[in-house]
Motif scaffolding. Structure first.
Motif, short mmCIF file in Angstrom:
data_model
loop_
_atom_site.label_atom_id
_atom_site.label_comp_id
_atom_site.label_asym_id
_atom_site.label_seq_id
_atom_site.Cartn_x
_atom_site.Cartn_y
_atom_site.Cartn_z
N ILE A 77 0.86 -1.19 0.00
CA ILE A 77 0.00 0.00 0.00
C ILE A 77 0.90 1.24 0.00
CG2 ILE A 77 -1.95 -1.09 1.17
CD1 ILE A 77 0.04 1.21 3.27
N ALA A 78 0.33 2.37 -0.39
CA ALA A 78 1.01 3.66 -0.28
C ALA A 78 0.01 4.64 0.29
CB ALA A 78 1.54 4.13 -1.63
N MET A 79 0.46 5.52 1.18
CA MET A 79 -0.47 6.40 1.89
C MET A 79 -0.07 7.86 1.71
SD MET A 79 -1.83 5.84 5.75
CE MET A 79 -3.19 6.77 6.43
N VAL A 80 -1.08 8.70 1.50
CA VAL A 80 -0.91 10.15 1.44
C VAL A 80 -1.63 10.73 2.64
CG1 VAL A 80 -1.30 12.26 0.12
CG2 VAL A 80 -0.79 10.13 -1.07
N PHE A 81 -0.88 11.43 3.49
CA PHE A 81 -1.43 11.93 4.75
C PHE A 81 -2.04 13.32 4.60
CE2 PHE A 81 1.84 8.87 5.80
CZ PHE A 81 1.25 8.10 6.79
N GLN A 82 -2.77 13.71 5.66
CA GLN A 82 -3.36 15.05 5.69
C GLN A 82 -2.27 16.11 5.67
OE1 GLN A 82 -6.14 15.61 8.87
NE2 GLN A 82 -6.40 17.77 8.49
N SER A 83 -1.22 15.90 6.49
CA SER A 83 -0.05 16.77 6.41
C SER A 83 0.85 16.21 5.30
CB SER A 83 0.70 16.78 7.74
OG SER A 83 1.12 15.48 8.07
N TYR A 84 1.61 17.07 4.66
CA TYR A 84 2.37 16.63 3.49
C TYR A 84 3.48 15.65 3.88
CZ TYR A 84 0.10 20.98 2.16
OH TYR A 84 -0.82 21.97 1.97
N ALA A 85 4.03 15.80 5.11
CA ALA A 85 5.05 14.89 5.63
C ALA A 85 6.24 14.73 4.67
CB ALA A 85 4.43 13.53 5.93
N LEU A 127 11.67 19.68 -9.59
CA LEU A 127 12.40 18.54 -9.02
C LEU A 127 13.63 18.95 -8.21
CD1 LEU A 127 12.14 15.91 -11.90
CD2 LEU A 127 10.91 15.96 -9.73
N ASP A 128 14.24 20.10 -8.51
CA ASP A 128 15.45 20.52 -7.79
C ASP A 128 15.15 21.40 -6.59
OD1 ASP A 128 17.11 19.12 -9.54
OD2 ASP A 128 17.13 20.80 -10.97
N ARG A 129 13.88 21.75 -6.38
CA ARG A 129 13.53 22.64 -5.26
C ARG A 129 13.38 21.86 -3.96
NH1 ARG A 129 8.99 26.98 -7.40
NH2 ARG A 129 9.96 27.48 -9.41
N LYS A 130 13.44 22.60 -2.85
CA LYS A 130 13.15 22.05 -1.53
C LYS A 130 11.68 22.33 -1.20
CE LYS A 130 17.39 20.75 -0.56
NZ LYS A 130 18.26 21.52 0.35
N PRO A 131 11.07 21.55 -0.31
CA PRO A 131 9.66 21.75 0.04
C PRO A 131 9.33 23.18 0.50
CG PRO A 131 10.40 19.64 0.87
CD PRO A 131 11.62 20.32 0.31
N SER A 132 10.27 23.84 1.15
CA SER A 132 10.01 25.21 1.63
C SER A 132 9.82 26.19 0.49
CB SER A 132 11.15 25.67 2.52
OG SER A 132 12.38 25.68 1.80
N GLN A 133 10.24 25.82 -0.70
CA GLN A 133 10.12 26.69 -1.87
C GLN A 133 8.85 26.41 -2.69
OE1 GLN A 133 14.06 25.33 -3.29
NE2 GLN A 133 14.70 27.47 -3.24
N LEU A 134 7.98 25.57 -2.15
CA LEU A 134 6.77 25.16 -2.87
C LEU A 134 5.52 25.73 -2.22
CD1 LEU A 134 7.56 21.35 -3.37
CD2 LEU A 134 8.15 23.25 -4.91
N SER A 135 4.47 25.88 -3.04
CA SER A 135 3.16 26.25 -2.51
C SER A 135 2.49 25.02 -1.90
CB SER A 135 2.28 26.81 -3.63
OG SER A 135 1.97 25.78 -4.56
N GLY A 136 1.36 25.23 -1.22
CA GLY A 136 0.65 24.11 -0.62
C GLY A 136 0.21 23.07 -1.64
N GLY A 137 -0.30 23.55 -2.77
CA GLY A 137 -0.74 22.63 -3.81
C GLY A 137 0.41 21.83 -4.40
N GLN A 138 1.57 22.48 -4.57
CA GLN A 138 2.74 21.79 -5.11
C GLN A 138 3.26 20.75 -4.12
OE1 GLN A 138 5.08 25.32 -5.79
NE2 GLN A 138 4.52 25.42 -7.97
N ARG A 139 3.25 21.08 -2.84
CA ARG A 139 3.68 20.11 -1.82
C ARG A 139 2.77 18.88 -1.82
NH1 ARG A 139 4.92 24.02 3.45
NH2 ARG A 139 6.24 25.50 2.32
N GLN A 140 1.46 19.11 -1.99
CA GLN A 140 0.55 17.97 -2.00
C GLN A 140 0.79 17.10 -3.22
OE1 GLN A 140 -0.85 15.77 -0.27
NE2 GLN A 140 -2.27 17.16 0.73
N ARG A 141 1.14 17.70 -4.35
CA ARG A 141 1.47 16.92 -5.54
C ARG A 141 2.71 16.06 -5.31
NH1 ARG A 141 -0.54 19.42 -10.79
NH2 ARG A 141 -2.05 20.98 -10.13
N VAL A 142 3.68 16.62 -4.59
CA VAL A 142 4.89 15.85 -4.28
C VAL A 142 4.54 14.66 -3.38
CG1 VAL A 142 7.16 15.92 -3.15
CG2 VAL A 142 6.39 17.87 -4.53
N ALA A 143 3.68 14.90 -2.39
CA ALA A 143 3.26 13.82 -1.50
C ALA A 143 2.53 12.73 -2.27
CB ALA A 143 2.37 14.38 -0.39
N ILE A 144 1.69 13.13 -3.22
CA ILE A 144 0.98 12.16 -4.06
C ILE A 144 1.99 11.43 -4.97
CG2 ILE A 144 -0.69 11.92 -5.95
CD1 ILE A 144 -2.20 14.30 -4.67
#
Length: 355
Positions: A77-85, A127-144
């Protein structure tokens, strides 16, 4: 073979039972949404599927294999959490591929998989950015993306859009729908948002107090709610509920007599108290559509695409969704008509639908 089987799953914390016998069979490629208010047990059930919590009773099978007692990493299984983690010190590329890295997947194969997922999610340029440089929507896409890259048997989503603003939630809903249609993956998705459930699911399990009130397609849930709870939980504004009494071939309330739907006459008895449900969007201003109710407008709200009218019918309240150009004022008398097929009847004592 079913992708996921949940067989009489129970969960208790001492004397408190949070899951009271859940049975669900999920076929390959289905998108199941666990829908309910806070505390209904939906996240507990998801955690039991994931292996983050142990069931008190019952069984969970993934791909035909019981996974009770199996470590989460071995459940496919793979899980996507409420927080981006996300790992803040790692790039987007490494965040997406971290699970593959831990499984000793060769670097070239890992890089190819990450780029394919990034293209799918339209984040190749991040792909070369850190999470702090992303918007909320972009972070969620990374988590997905971190979940997608593993290609598991079942994907689990725990309210993944709740941290996003309304516009981003709508965009991400569209993205999730597109991904599911493209990949035909098996998904279990937890939310309390009925719009997410209706737009994303192939089937919805409406949960309440550790039980499933109704498990059906979005169309069935909306058009034929099995209980009063489902009728009021799904729909915005919620379904109008009017207390009525059976008299001869009519339903009577507030000195108004409405014709009894012919198909339900045999299921009711003289003097029986029922609850009549009518969706606000099923009501039309003026007589002629069918049965009619005389009411008095109290609050008129323009939402943009519709005019929402709250009106009184004697001591009871009713809401109607009318065309936005309708001209109405508070205290104005009005007649609201509806198609008899739009009537829903529920038993007062059990809350169950009468068909």
């Amino acid at each position: 073979m079913s992708a996921l089987e949940i067989v009489n799953v129970r969960k208790a914390y001492g004397a408190v039972e949070t899951l009271k016998g859940i049975d669900i069979t999920l076929e390959n490629g289905e998108f199941l949404v666990l829908l309910g208010s806070s505390g209904c047990g939906k996240s507990t059930l998801l955690n039991i599927i994931a292996g983050l919590a142990e069931a008190t009773g019952g069984d969970v099978r993934i791909g035909g294999r019981s996974v009770l007692g199996v470590h989460p990493k071995d459940r496919d299984i793979a899980m996507v959490f409420q927080s981006y983690a996300l790992y803040p010190n790692l790039s987007v590329h490494r965040n997406i591929g971290f699970g593959l890295e831990m499984r000793k997947v060769p670097a070239a194969e890992r890089d190819k998989a990450v780029k394919e997922v990034a293209k799918l999610l339209q984040i190749e340029n991040l792909l070369d950015r850190k999470p702090s440089q992303l918007s909320g929507g972009q972070r969620q896409r990374v988590a997905i993306g971190r979940a997608l890259v593993r290609k598991p048997e079942v994907f689990l989503f725990d309210e993944p859009l709740s941290n996003l603003d309304a516009k981003l939630r709508m965009e991400m809903r569209t993205e999730l729908k597109r991904l599911h249609q493209m990949l035909q993956t098996t998904i279990v998705y937890v939310t309390h948002d009925q719009i997410e459930a209706m737009t994303l699911a192939t089937r919805i399990a409406v949960m309440r107090d550790g039980r499933i009130e109704q498990l059906a397609t979005p169309e069935e849930i909306y058009n034929r709610p099995a209980t009063l709870y489902v009728a009021t939980f799904v729909g915005a504004p919620p379904m109008n509920l009017l207390n009525v009494t059976v008299k001869a071939d009519h339903l009577v309330f507030e000195d108004i007599a409405l014709p009894m739907p012919s198909m339900r006459k045999a299921k009711t008895r003289e003097g029986q108290r029922l609850v009549l449900g009518i969706r606000p969007e099923a009501l039309q201003l003026g007589a002629g559509l069918g049965p009619s109710i005389a009411a008095k407008a109290e609050v008129v709200e323009l939402t943009g695409p519709e005019l929402v009218v709250s009106a009184s019918v004697g001591s009871q309240r009713i809401m109607a969704c009318l065309p936005p150009r309708t001209r109405l004022e508070a205290s104005q008398p009005l007649a609201l008509s509806f198609d008899a097929e739009a009537m829903h009847l529920f038993d007062v004592d059990t809350g169950r639908r009468i068909d």
